[in-house]
Structure formats: C-alpha cells, structure tokens
Design an enzyme around this catalytic site. Structure first.
Site, PDB file in Angstrom:
ATOM      1  N   CYS A  16     -23.823 150.762  47.728  1.00 11.28           N
ATOM      2  CA  CYS A  16     -25.130 150.228  48.109  1.00 11.28           C
ATOM      3  C   CYS A  16     -25.992 151.311  48.724  1.00 11.28           C
ATOM      4  CB  CYS A  16     -24.955 149.086  49.107  1.00 11.28           C
ATOM      5  SG  CYS A  16     -24.060 147.700  48.419  1.00 11.28           S
ATOM      6  N   CYS A  17     -27.281 151.027  48.749  1.00 15.96           N
ATOM      7  CA  CYS A  17     -28.263 151.914  49.359  1.00 15.96           C
ATOM      8  C   CYS A  17     -27.820 152.272  50.781  1.00 15.96           C
ATOM      9  CB  CYS A  17     -29.611 151.195  49.393  1.00 15.96           C
ATOM     10  SG  CYS A  17     -30.977 152.226  49.926  1.00 15.96           S
ATOM     11  N   PRO A  18     -27.866 153.522  51.126  1.00 17.75           N
ATOM     12  CA  PRO A  18     -28.548 154.642  50.478  1.00 17.75           C
ATOM     13  C   PRO A  18     -27.626 155.530  49.658  1.00 17.75           C
ATOM     14  CG  PRO A  18     -28.007 155.316  52.694  1.00 17.75           C
ATOM     15  CD  PRO A  18     -27.476 153.894  52.513  1.00 17.75           C
ATOM     16  N   MET A  19     -26.354 155.149  49.488  1.00 19.59           N
ATOM     17  CA  MET A  19     -25.372 156.050  48.878  1.00 19.59           C
ATOM     18  C   MET A  19     -25.716 156.521  47.462  1.00 19.59           C
ATOM     19  SD  MET A  19     -23.652 156.829  51.372  1.00 19.59           S
ATOM     20  CE  MET A  19     -22.685 158.019  50.479  1.00 19.59           C
ATOM     21  N   ASP A  43     -26.286 149.009  42.107  1.00 13.08           N
ATOM     22  CA  ASP A  43     -27.206 148.566  43.154  1.00 13.08           C
ATOM     23  C   ASP A  43     -28.589 148.366  42.542  1.00 13.08           C
ATOM     24  OD1 ASP A  43     -28.776 148.116  45.370  1.00 13.08           O
ATOM     25  OD2 ASP A  43     -28.387 150.052  46.310  1.00 13.08           O
TER      26      ASP A  43
END
Length: 78
Positions: A16-19, A43
């Site tokens: 998920c954000c920000p990965m 995502d």
C-alpha cells in the site's frame, strides 16, 4: 498487455501507499537513462500516484493499464 520490452521489472503487489512509489523511486535510480521499468501494482492509488510521480521527476509514463485489479506501468527513465 503491452509489447514494450522492459529493461527491469518491479512487482509491488500487495503493498500500500507509499511503498509502491518508494520502491519505484529506488528501482529507477538503479537503471540507466532511457531504460524502461515495468511496474506491477495492486494498490489503486498507483493509478494517480505513478503518473504524478513521473511528472514531478521527469520520467516518461509510456503506457499503463489495469486488468483484474492489477495495474501495470511502463516508465522510461528521463
């Protein structure tokens, strides 16, 4: 989906954000200018995050698509 030949591939599925953006940034630093990175993501935020990131960083989003909840992007290093 595409007939673009990627020089490198990054799979951020399940992250998920920000990965996805963090990992994309790291992967882009490892390739040479003009090379293409294929990014796989699940995502939904990447549909807007990747194009925005490309604009900010000077990289070129060559193609993107979505199928069955999986997003695929081809980004050329600027």
């Amino acid at each position: 989906m595409s007939n673009i030949k990627a020089d490198s591939k990054l799979d951020t599925s399940g992250k998920c954000c920000p990965m996805p953006i963090v990992e994309t940034n790291v992967a882009m630093k490892k390739i040479n200018s003009g090379e293409i990175l294929e990014i796989i993501a699940t995502d939904p935020g990447t549909l807007t995050d990747i194009p925005s990131w490309c604009e900010r960083t000077g990289h070129i989003l060559m193609e993107s698509g979505q199928s069955d909840g999986v997003m695929q992007f081809y980004v050329k290093k600027g």
